[in-house]
Design an enzyme around this catalytic site. Structure first.
Site, PDB file in Angstrom:
ATOM      1  N   GLU A  42       8.729  -0.771   5.392  1.00 50.82           N
ATOM      2  CA  GLU A  42       8.817  -1.407   4.084  1.00 50.82           C
ATOM      3  C   GLU A  42       8.992  -0.290   3.069  1.00 50.82           C
ATOM      4  OE1 GLU A  42       5.515  -3.961   3.236  1.00 50.82           O
ATOM      5  OE2 GLU A  42       6.335  -5.590   4.442  1.00 50.82           O
ATOM      6  N   ASP A  53      -1.364  -3.298  -6.336  1.00 50.39           N
ATOM      7  CA  ASP A  53      -1.614  -2.077  -5.575  1.00 50.39           C
ATOM      8  C   ASP A  53      -2.784  -1.295  -6.147  1.00 50.39           C
ATOM      9  OD1 ASP A  53       0.393  -2.241  -3.583  1.00 50.39           O
ATOM     10  OD2 ASP A  53       1.898  -1.710  -5.072  1.00 50.39           O
TER      11      ASP A  53
END
Length: 271
Positions: A42, A53
């Site tokens: 990814e 994140d």
């Protein structure tokens, strides 16, 4: 359709920001991941201040952005490395607001497809553009990664993710920021995976909180087709760069630590 993961549950995907490590080093890393039998990379087009994140990946994105890496650089990188790969697939991750918003959506999708990327995960796409996105990726023959959250996503969201996935379904094991979650509750995840399995023919990959070989094995035993490892990989990159060690070697050691040595051979032979 591109096969991202073997169907006996031994799939492995790793996350990295393009540009961290620098693209010339990343070239070597990608070759190593291919040789090591990792199924999917990814690869994120770096963008700042991601709300999903944690600090490890956000700092990584900032390093990549400080190196000047933009969407055009990432697409050129994919176009350069993809023809050399024998096993590894590349799923491009891009943020709509930061990297795509100023470009016509169909043009962006066509550019990703032409780069040779095997799939696309478009982060933060406004709901009003979903129909156009599904049509554009379908016409371009570009498989897409869809996402849903264990224990949080509504029935409608899960159903859409299951129905629209043509690369794989990314099942997020925890609602929160990557790298800040405890290890997944594997038993609770099993029911969610089974529910998705009944709705989709696409592989199901589980991420967030996956840090070790034990986590990968536990997800396999609960029915996941693949495990996605993000912050733990990015942390190895940061540590190697900070200490002057070889990034490729550090990641090779990490892959070996989380994957049984016979897994890739079984994936290749179908055993």
């Amino acid at each position: 359709m591109t096969e991202f993961f073997p169907r006996h549950g031994s799939g492995l995907a790793l996350f990295l920001n393009a540009g961290d490590p620098p693209l010339p080093v990343l070239d070597d890393v990608v070759a190593m991941l291919d040789e090591s039998g990792v199924d999917c990379l990814e690869l994120a087009v770096p963008f700042p201040d991601s709300v999903t994140d944690g600090p490890v990946i956000r700092k990584s994105a900032r390093r990549a952005l400080d190196r000047g890496v933009e969407l055009a650089d990432v697409l050129a990188f994919v176009e350069r490395v993809r023809p050399r790969l024998r096993h590894l697939r590349i799923a491009l991750l891009a943020d709509w607001s930061y990297s795509v918003r100023r470009t016509p959506l169909r043009s962006f999708v066509d550019d990703v497809a032409e780069s040779g990327a095997d799939g696309l995960l478009l982060h933060g796409l406004p709901p009003r553009l979903r129909a156009e996105y599904y049509a554009a990726t379908g016409e371009a023959g570009l498989p897409i990664v869809t996402t849903c959250y264990h224990g949080v996503s509504s029935v409608d969201v899960v159903a859409e993710a299951a129905a629209r996935a043509s690369a794989y379904v990314y099942l997020v094991a925890h609602y929160g920021r990557s790298g800040t979650s405890a290890a997944p509750d594997h038993d609770a995840l099993a029911a969610t995976i089974a529910g998705l399995r009944a709705r989709t023919a696409a592989p199901i990959a589980v991420g967030f909180g996956v840090r070790s070989g034990a986590d990968v094995a536990a997800l396999r035993s609960r029915g996941a087709d693949a495990a996605i490892v993000g912050s733990a990989v990015v942390a190895r990159v940061a540590e190697a760069q900070a200490t002057g060690h070889d990034v490729t070697g550090a990641l090779r050691d990490f892959v070996r630590s989380i994957r049984r040595p016979d897994t890739f051979n079984r994936a290749r032979t179908g055993g």
